[in-house]
Design a protein around this motif. Structure first.
Motif, PDB file in Angstrom:
ATOM      1  N   GLN A 507      57.075  40.734  40.521  1.00 43.75           N
ATOM      2  CA  GLN A 507      56.759  41.471  39.290  1.00 43.75           C
ATOM      3  C   GLN A 507      55.260  41.541  39.020  1.00 43.75           C
ATOM      4  O   GLN A 507      54.807  42.405  38.284  1.00 43.75           O
ATOM      5  CB  GLN A 507      57.438  40.828  38.060  1.00 43.75           C
ATOM      6  N   ARG A 508      54.495  40.607  39.592  1.00 40.09           N
ATOM      7  CA  ARG A 508      53.057  40.619  39.333  1.00 40.09           C
ATOM      8  C   ARG A 508      52.272  41.273  40.464  1.00 40.09           C
ATOM      9  O   ARG A 508      51.078  41.025  40.651  1.00 40.09           O
ATOM     10  CB  ARG A 508      52.573  39.194  39.081  1.00 40.09           C
ATOM     11  N   ARG A 509      52.931  42.148  41.201  1.00 42.06           N
ATOM     12  CA  ARG A 509      52.327  42.864  42.307  1.00 42.06           C
ATOM     13  C   ARG A 509      51.053  43.601  41.890  1.00 42.06           C
ATOM     14  O   ARG A 509      50.061  43.610  42.615  1.00 42.06           O
ATOM     15  CB  ARG A 509      53.378  43.856  42.812  1.00 42.06           C
ATOM     16  N   GLU A 510      51.114  44.245  40.711  1.00 41.94           N
ATOM     17  CA  GLU A 510      49.959  45.011  40.204  1.00 41.94           C
ATOM     18  C   GLU A 510      48.684  44.164  40.186  1.00 41.94           C
ATOM     19  O   GLU A 510      47.628  44.600  40.605  1.00 41.94           O
ATOM     20  CB  GLU A 510      50.228  45.489  38.771  1.00 41.94           C
ATOM     21  N   GLU A 511      48.832  42.947  39.659  1.00 45.62           N
ATOM     22  CA  GLU A 511      47.678  42.047  39.586  1.00 45.62           C
ATOM     23  C   GLU A 511      47.126  41.765  40.974  1.00 45.62           C
ATOM     24  O   GLU A 511      45.912  41.687  41.172  1.00 45.62           O
ATOM     25  CB  GLU A 511      48.084  40.694  38.969  1.00 45.62           C
ATOM     26  N   VAL A 512      48.051  41.595  41.903  1.00 47.31           N
ATOM     27  CA  VAL A 512      47.635  41.288  43.269  1.00 47.31           C
ATOM     28  C   VAL A 512      46.857  42.467  43.848  1.00 47.31           C
ATOM     29  O   VAL A 512      45.813  42.299  44.485  1.00 47.31           O
ATOM     30  CB  VAL A 512      48.865  40.956  44.144  1.00 47.31           C
ATOM     31  N   VAL A 513      47.371  43.679  43.593  1.00 49.58           N
ATOM     32  CA  VAL A 513      46.693  44.874  44.087  1.00 49.58           C
ATOM     33  C   VAL A 513      45.291  44.984  43.467  1.00 49.58           C
ATOM     34  O   VAL A 513      44.314  45.305  44.158  1.00 49.58           O
ATOM     35  CB  VAL A 513      47.542  46.139  43.797  1.00 49.58           C
ATOM     36  N   ALA A 514      45.185  44.646  42.178  1.00 49.70           N
ATOM     37  CA  ALA A 514      43.876  44.691  41.520  1.00 49.70           C
ATOM     38  C   ALA A 514      42.901  43.709  42.177  1.00 49.70           C
ATOM     39  O   ALA A 514      41.711  43.983  42.346  1.00 49.70           O
ATOM     40  CB  ALA A 514      44.030  44.369  40.032  1.00 49.70           C
ATOM     41  N   ARG A 515      43.465  42.583  42.581  1.00 48.00           N
ATOM     42  CA  ARG A 515      42.657  41.552  43.242  1.00 48.00           C
ATOM     43  C   ARG A 515      42.073  42.073  44.573  1.00 48.00           C
ATOM     44  O   ARG A 515      40.927  41.760  44.956  1.00 48.00           O
ATOM     45  CB  ARG A 515      43.558  40.344  43.487  1.00 48.00           C
ATOM     46  N   ILE A 516      42.859  42.896  45.268  1.00 50.25           N
ATOM     47  CA  ILE A 516      42.398  43.461  46.542  1.00 50.25           C
ATOM     48  C   ILE A 516      41.112  44.247  46.332  1.00 50.25           C
ATOM     49  O   ILE A 516      40.168  44.146  47.114  1.00 50.25           O
ATOM     50  CB  ILE A 516      43.492  44.380  47.144  1.00 50.25           C
ATOM     51  N   VAL A 517      41.103  45.012  45.244  1.00 55.14           N
ATOM     52  CA  VAL A 517      39.924  45.837  44.957  1.00 55.14           C
ATOM     53  C   VAL A 517      38.681  44.953  44.815  1.00 55.14           C
ATOM     54  O   VAL A 517      37.640  45.216  45.417  1.00 55.14           O
ATOM     55  CB  VAL A 517      40.142  46.676  43.679  1.00 55.14           C
ATOM     56  N   GLN A 518      38.832  43.882  44.042  1.00 53.95           N
ATOM     57  CA  GLN A 518      37.703  42.957  43.851  1.00 53.95           C
ATOM     58  C   GLN A 518      37.181  42.421  45.183  1.00 53.95           C
ATOM     59  O   GLN A 518      35.984  42.416  45.438  1.00 53.95           O
ATOM     60  CB  GLN A 518      38.157  41.743  43.036  1.00 53.95           C
ATOM     61  N   VAL A 519      38.122  41.945  45.987  1.00 51.72           N
ATOM     62  CA  VAL A 519      37.731  41.331  47.259  1.00 51.72           C
ATOM     63  C   VAL A 519      37.006  42.344  48.141  1.00 51.72           C
ATOM     64  O   VAL A 519      35.952  42.060  48.714  1.00 51.72           O
ATOM     65  CB  VAL A 519      38.973  40.763  47.976  1.00 51.72           C
ATOM     66  N   CYS A 520      37.546  43.562  48.202  1.00 51.75           N
ATOM     67  CA  CYS A 520      36.928  44.582  49.057  1.00 51.75           C
ATOM     68  C   CYS A 520      35.550  44.984  48.519  1.00 51.75           C
ATOM     69  O   CYS A 520      34.618  45.189  49.298  1.00 51.75           O
ATOM     70  CB  CYS A 520      37.836  45.810  49.180  1.00 51.75           C
ATOM     71  N   SER A 522      33.491  43.133  47.117  1.00 53.09           N
ATOM     72  CA  SER A 522      32.507  42.094  47.447  1.00 53.09           C
ATOM     73  C   SER A 522      32.226  42.043  48.948  1.00 53.09           C
ATOM     74  O   SER A 522      31.574  41.125  49.436  1.00 53.09           O
ATOM     75  CB  SER A 522      32.982  40.729  46.945  1.00 53.09           C
ATOM     76  N   GLY A 523      32.750  43.050  49.685  1.00 51.21           N
ATOM     77  CA  GLY A 523      32.420  43.141  51.108  1.00 51.21           C
ATOM     78  C   GLY A 523      33.361  42.370  52.017  1.00 51.21           C
ATOM     79  O   GLY A 523      33.160  42.307  53.220  1.00 51.21           O
ATOM     80  N   ARG A 524      34.404  41.786  51.433  1.00 50.51           N
ATOM     81  CA  ARG A 524      35.355  41.021  52.243  1.00 50.51           C
ATOM     82  C   ARG A 524      36.559  41.891  52.601  1.00 50.51           C
ATOM     83  O   ARG A 524      36.712  42.995  52.079  1.00 50.51           O
ATOM     84  CB  ARG A 524      35.840  39.784  51.472  1.00 50.51           C
ATOM     85  N   GLN A 525      37.412  41.359  53.444  1.00 55.54           N
ATOM     86  CA  GLN A 525      38.565  42.140  53.899  1.00 55.54           C
ATOM     87  C   GLN A 525      39.891  41.438  53.606  1.00 55.54           C
ATOM     88  O   GLN A 525      39.934  40.239  53.354  1.00 55.54           O
ATOM     89  CB  GLN A 525      38.437  42.392  55.402  1.00 55.54           C
ATOM     90  N   VAL A 526      40.947  42.245  53.700  1.00 53.82           N
ATOM     91  CA  VAL A 526      42.256  41.781  53.244  1.00 53.82           C
ATOM     92  C   VAL A 526      43.362  42.113  54.263  1.00 53.82           C
ATOM     93  O   VAL A 526      43.364  43.204  54.835  1.00 53.82           O
ATOM     94  CB  VAL A 526      42.619  42.450  51.894  1.00 53.82           C
ATOM     95  N   TYR A 527      44.265  41.164  54.451  1.00 51.67           N
ATOM     96  CA  TYR A 527      45.503  41.428  55.197  1.00 51.67           C
ATOM     97  C   TYR A 527      46.650  41.588  54.201  1.00 51.67           C
ATOM     98  O   TYR A 527      46.756  40.831  53.230  1.00 51.67           O
ATOM     99  CB  TYR A 527      45.900  40.236  56.061  1.00 51.67           C
ATOM    100  N   TRP A 528      47.523  42.514  54.475  1.00 49.16           N
ATOM    101  CA  TRP A 528      48.765  42.645  53.705  1.00 49.16           C
ATOM    102  C   TRP A 528      49.912  42.594  54.714  1.00 49.16           C
ATOM    103  O   TRP A 528      50.058  43.489  55.542  1.00 49.16           O
ATOM    104  CB  TRP A 528      48.784  43.951  52.919  1.00 49.16           C
ATOM    105  N   ALA A 602      37.808  38.261  56.811  1.00 53.39           N
ATOM    106  CA  ALA A 602      39.005  38.473  55.979  1.00 53.39           C
ATOM    107  C   ALA A 602      39.248  37.226  55.144  1.00 53.39           C
ATOM    108  O   ALA A 602      39.391  36.132  55.685  1.00 53.39           O
ATOM    109  CB  ALA A 602      40.212  38.758  56.875  1.00 53.39           C
ATOM    110  N   THR A 603      39.300  37.389  53.804  1.00 50.27           N
ATOM    111  CA  THR A 603      39.411  36.215  52.943  1.00 50.27           C
ATOM    112  C   THR A 603      40.628  36.248  52.020  1.00 50.27           C
ATOM    113  O   THR A 603      40.821  35.341  51.231  1.00 50.27           O
ATOM    114  CB  THR A 603      38.156  36.058  52.058  1.00 50.27           C
ATOM    115  N   LEU A 604      41.399  37.329  52.096  1.00 52.19           N
ATOM    116  CA  LEU A 604      42.606  37.379  51.284  1.00 52.19           C
ATOM    117  C   LEU A 604      43.771  37.835  52.153  1.00 52.19           C
ATOM    118  O   LEU A 604      43.641  38.794  52.918  1.00 52.19           O
ATOM    119  CB  LEU A 604      42.422  38.358  50.111  1.00 52.19           C
TER     120      LEU A 604
END
Ligand code: ADP
Ligand code: MG
Length: 734
Positions: A507-520, A522-528, A602-604
């Motif tokens: 249910q808190r997927r939205e928050e997680v997606v918002a977090r991706i934006v922050q991480v990216c 800041s120049g970092r990368q993300v795995y999903w 990649a940090t997230l």
């Protein structure tokens, strides 16, 4: 208890009615009266009697039984029940409850054909305490006549709720004339079956074998001194007990496999495996191998050129490997080490040692992606030292492949990297001295052996180094890998910040997606990592595609990439490279990225449906982040409600980052079979023993195995034949 063969099946309530009928005819409440086909003479001849010596067993039945590993009369005794049913007493119909499997006796009050959805015979049975409906969808005219009103029946079946109260569908039954036939005196065993051998037939055959056990003992291959210290029943008593537990036996204890009779058999089974594997290890150490002296000094130059110095644990593992490689007996060594501990560097130095001796080394990876990544690392390290590294994958262009093969055959290339498939197709090496296998948990004893044979040349056998990131506890490792020497890397390179793990509901997927934006940003990368919705790679890939599309739409400013198992390897490779180079910021993937992939920026990592994944797998996946100095986070998304087990497992992964600790907890929660994977070792085929439950037996099993090898070597083959089966024995692969 475990099944031996996928072809076997337990006989549950879902069985086809044909089987139920034949079972009813032959065995309902039958006593062990079936006599032996002939009296066995000595115990030796008893052990060697082919199954066809039994009455009623011809060639075709023998062939079917062979699928269960039954070739001799003795083998029948070791077809062990999957579970038991209590048919020792008649239950009053009035006290039946849905879900019970019970024996009832009563008189048919009414028998009629009805047409509810399909034609069926319906009988109403009463014993004065209540009524039970018996329902038959398949029945012959004589059967129907036999079920006429007024007939007394004794039935066994599963009770369920039907339209007119409680009922049994296709019960086993027989006509009785009034309670004079006593019910079964012992608990009823349910055996694993194979096509064409019904439960009743199996029981009758085993009854014959047991009858012979009265007159001719099966040989106890465990030496007397060992038996004395064990305080467990004799083999003969143990076999009698498991096939015919008395009615007062505790079903829960039997179901848990904890009865002394079962422990006795488990001990013997573990001993059979342990002694064979150790014997195999001894034998393989007498084969000749190339001593790798590194006369050209390549390994030393590589060590000096590496951008880091080895950790103490790496150095220790390396010195163990090097001591083996200098000897003229083939090394067979497993390196266990958590994700990211730096196994590749140790492997590369070993490969350099082979190359520096003028010989060849091959590194095999489980996937193309990993093969390519290893090839890149090794090339980066070895190429500057004047050593080209060849890559062999099934996806590469024919011409590149041909030229690589030629260079390998001529000896011009000394280091080769490829997928496991590499070795399935006869590749011609000039002088292969070392085989390195990455990610052993997809690799079994037989594969190891065939690898060794294939690599042999000019009478020499290659050294083998196997690397696994699935740490398993020590006693388990010593049992499952008794044919290997083991080195452990229990330390991570310095400068890593531990990964923070959070468990978050869907249910808190939205928050997680918002977090991706922050991480990216800041120049970092993300795995999903996409959900493990299905065992099929096709459906998983489809889910990944959809998720990637949804995320790309929700995150228009972020460069989203995709990797899944159904993509051609060139596309996978391109996506991984783009991720590594930072062109892709968010990589959506299936679990294909599970092993080995290395992108320190990649940090997230977000893992969907984490509650459905194994702990080892989650730990492996999480190991993809936290590879640089920056703090990393792993988000475990779950879909509730969580079962208590799932909750516990997520807690373990959140609280621990130590692979060995996680493996230990995983073992407690799930059992060794799951932890090791079904194909990993010969031990996956254990019939009675369970490495978790019977862990306390292991030290004594190991002692006993040593004793057998030293003093009773001829007992080992007999035990192996009994427990491992002729087709699957550990031995030379021709
Ligand atoms: P794994 O054991 O999971 O296969 P790798 O061999 O892929 O781990 O190593 C993980 C990362 O750590 C790689 O980038 C590797 O170059 C690096 N590495 C290995 N050993 C050391 C070390 N002693 N010091 C610093 N970094 C290291
Ligand atoms: Mg690795």
């Amino acid at each position: 208890m475990k099944q031996r063969d996928t072809a076997t099946q337990a006989q549950g309530c879902g069985r086809p009615p044909e089987v139920a009928e034949s079972r009813a005819k032959t065995t309902l409440f039958a006593r062990d009266g079936a006599g032996p086909g002939g009296m066995p003479g000595s115990s030796a001849s008893y052990e060697q009697r082919p199954i066809t010596a039994l009455r009623g067993v011809g060639e075709s039945l023998a062939q079917r039984l062979a699928r269960l590993g039954v070739e001799q009369v003795q083998d029948l005794l070791f077809v062990l029940p999957l579970r038991y049913e209590d048919r020792t007493s008649v239950v009053r119909i009035g006290s039946l409850l849905p879900g019970m499997r019970a024996v009832v006796e009563g008189e048919i009050q009414l028998a009629q054909i009805t047409y509810r959805r399909r034609r069926q015979l319906q009988c109403s049975l009463s014993d004065g305490s209540g009524f039970l409906t018996l329902r038959f969808f398949h029945f012959s005219a004589p059967q129907q006549q036999g079920l006429a009103r007024g007939t007394r029946l004794r039935c066994f079946g599963e009770v369920r709720r039907g339209p007119q109260g409680l009922e049994m569908v296709h019960p086993e039954y027989r006509r009785v004339s009034g309670g004079e036939v006593p019910p079964e005196e012992t608990l009823t065993p349910i055996y694993p079956l194979t096509e064409g051998v019904a439960q009743g037939r199996m029981r009758a055959l085993i009854a014959q074998a047991l009858h012979e056990l009265d007159t001719a003992a099966v040989r106890d291959w465990i030496p007397e001194p060992v038996l004395e210290s064990l305080d467990l029943p004799t083999l003969r008593d143990a076999l009698r007990y498991v096939h015919r537990p008395p009615r007062e036996a505790r079903l829960d204890e039997l179901a848990a496999g904890r009865h002394p009779a079962q422990r006795r058999l488990a001990f013997e089974e573990l001993l059979a495996h342990q002694a064979s594997l150790r014997q195999l290890k001894r034998a393989s150490r007498t084969d000749p191998a190339w001593p790798l002296d590194d006369t050209e000094g390549v390994a030393a130059r590589l060590m000096a050129a590496l951008p880091f110095s080895l950790t103490r644990a790496q150095a220790r593992a390396l010195s163990e490997v090097e001591a083996d490689l200098r000897s003229n007996a083939p090394m067979v060594r497993l390196i266990q080490g958590d994700v990211g501990c730096g196994k590749t560097a140790v492997a590369a130095i070993a490969a350099a040692r082979a190359a520096g001796t003028g010989l060849q080394a091959a590194l095999m990876a489980p996937t193309e992606l990993l093969a390519e990544q290893h090839w890149r690392s090794l090339s980066e390290w070895l190429h500057p030292l004047g050593l080209p590294v060849a890559l062999l994958t099934s996806g590469q262009p024919a011409r590149a492949r041909r030229s690589a093969l030629e260079a390998i055959a001529s000896g011009e290339v000394r280091v080769v990297v490829g997928t496991h498939a590499l070795f399935q197709e006869g590749i011609e090496f000039s002088r292969l001295a070392l085989v390195i296998v990455d990610e052993q948990h997809r690799f079994g004893v037989q594969q190891r052996l065939s690898l060794k044979e294939k690599g042999s040349k000019l009478g020499r056998f290659p050294h083998q180094l196997i690397m696994t990131a699935t740490p398993i506890p020590r006693t388990l490792a010593m049992t499952a890998y008794a044919d290997l020497d083991i080195s452990v890397i229990d330390e991570l390179p310095p400068g890593r910040t531990p990964v923070r793990t959070v468990v978050v509901p869907e249910q808190r997927r939205e928050e997680v997606v918002a977090r991706i934006v922050q991480v990216c940003r800041s120049g970092r990368q993300v795995y999903w990592v996409c959900p493990l919705i299905d065992e099929s790679e096709e459906l998983r890939s489809q889910a990944a595609e959809e998720t990637a599309a949804v995320l790309a739409e929700a995150l228009p400013d972020i460069r989203v990439g995709l990797v899944h198992g159904r993509m051609p390897s060139s596309k996978k490779d391109a996506a991984m490279l783009a991720f590594k180079a930072g062109h892709i910021q968010l990589l959506v993937a299936t679990t294909v990225i599970e092993v080995g992939v290395d992108v320190p920026n990649a940090t997230l990592m977000v893992i969907e449906n984490a509650e459905r994944m194994g702990l080892a797998q989650l730990h492996q996946l999480r190991g993809r982040v936290g590879r640089g100095a920056e703090a990393s986070t792993c988000v475990l998304l779950y879909r509730g409600p969580l079962s208590p087990l799932a909750r516990q497992r997520l807690k373990v992964i959140r609280e621990s980052s130590d692979g060995f600790e996680i493996a230990r907890r995983d073992l407690e929660l799930r059992g060794a079979g799951e932890l090791l994977g079904t194909r990993q070792t010969g031990l996956a085929q254990l019939r009675v023993a369970d490495l978790t439950r019977d862990a306390d037996l292991l030290p004594r099993v190991q002692e006993a195995a040593e004793l057998l090898i030293a003093k009773y070597p001829d007992h080992i083959a007999a035990l192996a034949a009994r427990w491992i089966g002729t087709g699957e024995q550990y031995g030379r692969v021709g």
